[in-house]
Design a protein around this motif. Sequence first.
Motif, short mmCIF file in Angstrom:
data_model
loop_
_atom_site.label_atom_id
_atom_site.label_comp_id
_atom_site.label_asym_id
_atom_site.label_seq_id
_atom_site.Cartn_x
_atom_site.Cartn_y
_atom_site.Cartn_z
N GLU A 222 0.83 -1.21 0.00
CA GLU A 222 0.00 0.00 0.00
C GLU A 222 0.86 1.26 0.00
OE1 GLU A 222 -3.23 0.57 2.68
OE2 GLU A 222 -4.18 -1.33 2.15
N GLU A 225 2.30 1.87 -3.43
CA GLU A 225 1.28 2.47 -4.29
C GLU A 225 1.05 3.93 -3.93
OE1 GLU A 225 -2.08 3.52 -6.65
OE2 GLU A 225 -0.32 2.21 -6.91
N THR A 228 4.08 6.06 -5.00
CA THR A 228 4.13 6.16 -6.46
C THR A 228 3.05 7.12 -6.97
OG1 THR A 228 4.99 3.91 -6.65
CG2 THR A 228 3.98 4.86 -8.62
N PRO A 236 -4.27 7.46 -5.53
CA PRO A 236 -3.90 6.07 -5.31
C PRO A 236 -5.05 5.14 -5.63
CG PRO A 236 -4.36 7.17 -3.24
CD PRO A 236 -4.40 8.24 -4.29
#
Length: 240
Positions: A222, A225, A228, A236
């Motif tokens: 998580e 993600e 990123t 997200p």
Amino acid sequence: MSLVRTETDRGITTLTLDSPANRNALSAPLVTELAEALTACAKDRAVRAVVLAHTGTTFSAGADLKAPPGPYAFVDLLRQIVELPKPVVGLVSGHARAGGLGLLGACDVVLAADGSDFALTEVRIGVAPAVISLTLLPKLEPRAAARYYLTGERFGVPEARAMGLVTAGADELPAVLDGLRTASPQGLREAKRLVTARVLAAFERDAEELVQLSASLFASAEAREGMTAFLERRDPAWRM
């Protein structure tokens, strides 16, 4: 190029976070430089107190996701501020986010200019305000801490003052510095020990557990993600 500027005037040393290109994010080099500057202040008998200020519009955006400090290095920095035998005054004129609030929590007095805002944004990238809880939770009003830990909402100076994060407005800086210059070094040192005892107890009790929690969260799927998505400027995957 230095990331922390040092200036001294009549016993007050101002350490200015000077990495505006990344909003004074807490990179490994910045954390190292700040720790070294604080060590020098602790050793200098001419320094009565320290002001922690910033360039640009952001006090600190929190951890630098591209070059973060190790969790133990950041814990050591927070504890160094709390244990410094001289008062530390945080001075905010703009934004403070995530780990930047941990720095403010470690300061003895926090002054904020009108229009400044704050946010604990960790939950929005898949982690939690783990390590900075060492300096924040002993000082924050519990209901307010719960709200802003869980929602990541921005809040302003009035809310920050009510919850215990901010002491007063930035216009109080001259009066605060005059008071610190009037006080004796021994008096300041011993008075600070009294008001930081609860925070230091949290370090003794919880630091290792919170470092391990932080490391596990940042290593999770998580968090990958979330980070990123943040760097790519997109929502997200869990956004509803």
